[in-house]
Design a protein around this motif. Structure first.
Motif: not given
Length: 200
Positions: A32-33, A38-45, A60-61, A68-70
């Motif tokens: 889930i995380l 992936t969803a966070f990167i997509t939306i920010a992108g 913002l990606a 996400t990495g941190a």
């Protein structure tokens, strides 16, 4: 490896604070995380500002990738960026401006997302996200990792020399990167301070 060194190399990241009571539940949590990353990167992108003088937009990606990495660590964070890349390659329009595939100028930066999440995640596991100065270093190195892949791809794709690629693919984004890095250096250590107080 000494016990203190082992603890330093395997310190928890923020996602590890979500406690589970079995290995199976842990796998579900991690899946889930990872997909959330992936969803966070997509939306920010999708949040971009096109620039008329370069084919690489302000996005913002990169901030989402570093965060996400941190927050997820190298394995989950790297998988989040890897899934993002894989889905885009097979035709899902996840990339900025609804792009997919590989034949566009900023694709190299997306490859760099994987390297950045891995690097930032490894540093977060060594507690580099716990204070302002080390977080500044963590975020700076993550940004450089993205450029290390993005700029050479941009140069080859456009058929320009490295100096021109730097002017098109780095210089216009330095102020924005500085803002993102400062934001991370405030957000991550503050979050850890809140966590430590809650534990106390």
């Amino acid at each position: 490896m000494s016990a203190p060194a082992a603890r330093l190399a395997t310190a928890p990241v923020l996602a590890d604070l979500i406690r589970v009571d079995s290995r199976q539940t842990a796998r579900v949590r991690d899946a889930i995380l990872t997909l959330a990353g992936t969803a966070f990167i997509t939306i920010a992108g999708y949040i971009i500002i096109p620039l008329p003088f370069t084919p690489v937009p302000i996005s913002l990606a990169t901030f989402a990738v570093l965060l996400t990495g941190a927050a997820l660590g190298p394995l989950r964070g790297g998988m989040s960026a890897g899934i993002y890349l894989a889905l885009g390659l097979v035709g899902v329009p996840l990339f900025a401006n609804g792009q997919f595939g590989w034949a566009f100028a900023s694709f190299g930066y997306i490859i760099g997302y994987i390297a950045a999440t891995l690097l930032v995640g490894i540093l977060a596991r060594r507690r580099s996200d716990r204070n302002v100065w080390t977080t500044l270093g963590l975020a700076t190195l993550g940004s450089l990792a993205i450029y290390a892949f993005g700029v050479p791809w941009l140069a080859v794709f456009l058929g320009v020399d490295l100096a021109t690629a730097l002017m098109l693919g780095v210089v216009p984004f330095l102020i924005g990167d500085a803002i993102k890095i400062v934001a991370m250096s405030a957000l991550l250590p503050t979050t850890w301070r809140i966590v430590d107080r809650t534990r106390s």
